[in-house]
Write a protein that holds these residues in place. Structure first.
Motif, PDB file in Angstrom:
ATOM      1  N   SER A 123       0.847  -1.185   0.000  1.00  0.00           N
ATOM      2  CA  SER A 123       0.000   0.000   0.000  1.00  0.00           C
ATOM      3  C   SER A 123       0.889   1.244   0.000  1.00  0.00           C
ATOM      4  CB  SER A 123      -0.935  -0.015   1.215  1.00  0.00           C
ATOM      5  OG  SER A 123      -1.916  -1.042   1.077  1.00  0.00           O
ATOM      6  N   VAL A 124       0.295   2.424  -0.202  1.00  0.00           N
ATOM      7  CA  VAL A 124       1.080   3.641  -0.479  1.00  0.00           C
ATOM      8  C   VAL A 124       0.658   4.771   0.450  1.00  0.00           C
ATOM      9  CG1 VAL A 124       1.591   5.391  -2.233  1.00  0.00           C
ATOM     10  CG2 VAL A 124       1.336   2.993  -2.905  1.00  0.00           C
ATOM     11  N   ALA A 136       6.181  10.001  -2.075  1.00  0.00           N
ATOM     12  CA  ALA A 136       5.524   8.721  -1.825  1.00  0.00           C
ATOM     13  C   ALA A 136       6.394   7.891  -0.889  1.00  0.00           C
ATOM     14  CB  ALA A 136       5.295   7.974  -3.131  1.00  0.00           C
ATOM     15  N   LEU A 195      -3.365   4.772   0.389  1.00  0.00           N
ATOM     16  CA  LEU A 195      -4.035   4.061  -0.694  1.00  0.00           C
ATOM     17  C   LEU A 195      -3.699   2.583  -0.655  1.00  0.00           C
ATOM     18  CD1 LEU A 195      -2.929   6.450  -3.604  1.00  0.00           C
ATOM     19  CD2 LEU A 195      -5.003   6.661  -2.226  1.00  0.00           C
ATOM     20  N   ASP A 197      -3.410  -0.957  -2.888  1.00  0.00           N
ATOM     21  CA  ASP A 197      -2.911  -1.068  -4.256  1.00  0.00           C
ATOM     22  C   ASP A 197      -4.042  -1.100  -5.286  1.00  0.00           C
ATOM     23  OD1 ASP A 197      -3.775  -3.671  -3.695  1.00  0.00           O
ATOM     24  OD2 ASP A 197      -2.070  -4.622  -4.681  1.00  0.00           O
ATOM     25  N   SER A 200      -4.058   2.758  -5.742  1.00  0.00           N
ATOM     26  CA  SER A 200      -2.796   3.344  -6.207  1.00  0.00           C
ATOM     27  C   SER A 200      -2.452   2.920  -7.630  1.00  0.00           C
ATOM     28  CB  SER A 200      -1.645   2.948  -5.273  1.00  0.00           C
ATOM     29  OG  SER A 200      -1.357   1.565  -5.355  1.00  0.00           O
ATOM     30  N   ASP A 204       0.638   3.720 -10.235  1.00  0.00           N
ATOM     31  CA  ASP A 204       1.786   2.814 -10.323  1.00  0.00           C
ATOM     32  C   ASP A 204       1.599   1.662 -11.303  1.00  0.00           C
ATOM     33  OD1 ASP A 204       0.124   1.073  -8.852  1.00  0.00           O
ATOM     34  OD2 ASP A 204       1.116   1.532  -6.957  1.00  0.00           O
ATOM     35  N   TRP A 211       2.376  10.738  -8.793  1.00  0.00           N
ATOM     36  CA  TRP A 211       1.805  10.796  -7.444  1.00  0.00           C
ATOM     37  C   TRP A 211       1.231  12.171  -7.135  1.00  0.00           C
ATOM     38  CZ3 TRP A 211       0.570   6.334  -6.041  1.00  0.00           C
ATOM     39  CH2 TRP A 211       1.425   5.232  -6.163  1.00  0.00           C
ATOM     40  N   CYS A 214      -2.123  12.234  -8.678  1.00  0.00           N
ATOM     41  CA  CYS A 214      -3.016  11.385  -7.888  1.00  0.00           C
ATOM     42  C   CYS A 214      -3.544  12.144  -6.673  1.00  0.00           C
ATOM     43  CB  CYS A 214      -2.270  10.120  -7.463  1.00  0.00           C
ATOM     44  SG  CYS A 214      -3.260   8.915  -6.551  1.00  0.00           S
ATOM     45  N   ALA A 252      -9.152   4.488  -0.331  1.00  0.00           N
ATOM     46  CA  ALA A 252      -8.333   5.703  -0.262  1.00  0.00           C
ATOM     47  C   ALA A 252      -8.782   6.538   0.921  1.00  0.00           C
ATOM     48  CB  ALA A 252      -8.471   6.508  -1.553  1.00  0.00           C
TER      49      ALA A 252
END
Length: 257
Positions: A123-124, A136, A195, A197, A200, A204, A211, A214, A252
Motif C-alpha cells: 500500500s502507499v 511517496a 491508498l 494497491d 494506487s 503505479d 503521485w 493522484c 483511499a
C-alpha cells in the motif's frame, strides 16, 4: 481539517477485504489507518474467521491504540495490535499456517509537532509538503520479486514473511520491525493520503498520472473520485488486467492538515 474516505469491493459478490478508518480527537491531531487484506489462494489459510474479520479486528485495534497511546511509536502500536489480534483467534485457528490471515498496513498520525508514518507491504502513503511537492512512502520489497515467481503459489508462500521476500501483518508481532517508518515536522506537511494497491494502481500500474496528480485528484474529486477513475481505466477492454486482477478492492483515505 478535511478528511475523506472511500472504499469499494473489487467484486460486489465477494466481501471487501480492505479496512480503513480516520480519527480526529477533540484534543487535536488525527490518525488514518488503511489495511489491504491479502486474499489467500485456494487451499485456505487455517482460519475459521476469514480475511475481512482479521482486517477489521486489526484495523480497529490500530485505530484505538493510535489515539489512546500517543506516547507509543507506530511500529510498537502495530506489534501490540498484531499480538492482540492473534490472541483473539489462536485457540480456534492455525496461526502457523503460512497464509494465516494477513494485511498490508498504512498508518499516519499527526499532532501539532510532527507527522508520523508507517508502511508495511504494497500500500502507499503520500505526503504533500508545504512547498507543494509530493513524496511517496513505499515498501517496495514485493515489487522487487519477479512477476513470474509470484505466479507460483508455492514460491510466493516461501517468500511470504521471510528473509529475501516480503512482509505483511499476520500473526507475528516481530514483523512490525520490518515496516517503513518516519517522522516529519508538522509544519512541513499540508496533506496526506493512504491508498491500497487497488487505488494506487491509477498511478503505479496504469500510469494515468504521477503521485502529485493522484493527490490532486483526491483533493479535487475526493476518494470516491479516484476510485471511480480507477474503475473506468480497469473497464477499458484494451487494458491488461493489473497484477492478475482486473478489479481489486480499492480504498483511499485523504486528509488536509
Amino acid at each position: 481539517m478535511r478528511i475523506d474516505l472511500a472504499t469499494a469491493p473489487g467484486n460486489p459478490e465477494r466481501p471487501n477485504e480492505d479496512w480503513l478508518s480516520a480519527s480526529a480527537p477533540s484534543s487535536g491531531g488525527g490518525v488514518l489507518v488503511v489495511l489491504d487484506g491479502v486474499t489467500p489462494p485456494r487451499g485456505g489459510d487455517g482460519c475459521v474467521h476469514g480475511v475481512p474479520w482479521f482486517s477489521a479486528r486489526l484495523g480497529g485495534r490500530l485505530t484505538e491504540l493510535s489515539g489512546s497511546r500517543r506516547d507509543m511509536p507506530l511500529d510498537r502500536i502495530l506489534a501490540l495490535a498484531i499480538g492482540d489480534t492473534a490472541d483473539a483467534h489462536r485457540d480456534t485457528c492455525d496461526l502457523s499456517h503460512v497464509r494465516t490471515p494477513q494485511a498490508t498496513v498504512v498508518m499516519v498520525r499527526w499532532d501539532g509537532s510532527c507527522v508520523e508514518h508507517l508502511v508495511l507491504s504494497d500500500s502507499v502513503l503520500l505526503l504533500r509538503g508545504a512547498d507543494g511537492r509530493v513524496s511517496a512512502v513505499l515498501d517496495d520489497r514485493l515489487d522487487r520479486i519477479p512477476g513470474e515467481v509470484l505466479r507460483s503459489v508455492a514460491a510466493t508462500d516461501a517468500l511470504r514473511n521471510a528473509e529475501g521476500g516480503f512482509w505483511t501483518a499476520a500473526a507475528d508481532p516481530a514483523v512490525a520491525d520490518r515496516a517503513v517508518t518516519g517522522r516529519t515536522p508538522r509544519e512541513e506537511v499540508v496533506a496526506v493520503a493512504a491508498l491500497t494497491d487497488g487505488a494506487s494502481r491509477w498511478t503505479d500500474t496504469f500510469g494515468e498520472g504521477d503521485w502529485a496528480a493522484c493527490l490532486d485528484v483526491l483533493r479535487k474529486e475526493g476518494a470516491e473520485g479516484l476510485i471511480g477513475r480507477v474503475r473506468a481505466v480497469e473497464s477499458d477492454p484494451l487494458r491488461p488486467a493489473a497484477r492478475y486482477k482486473r478489479h481489486d478492492d480499492a480504498s483511499a483515505a485523504y486528509a488536509e492538515l
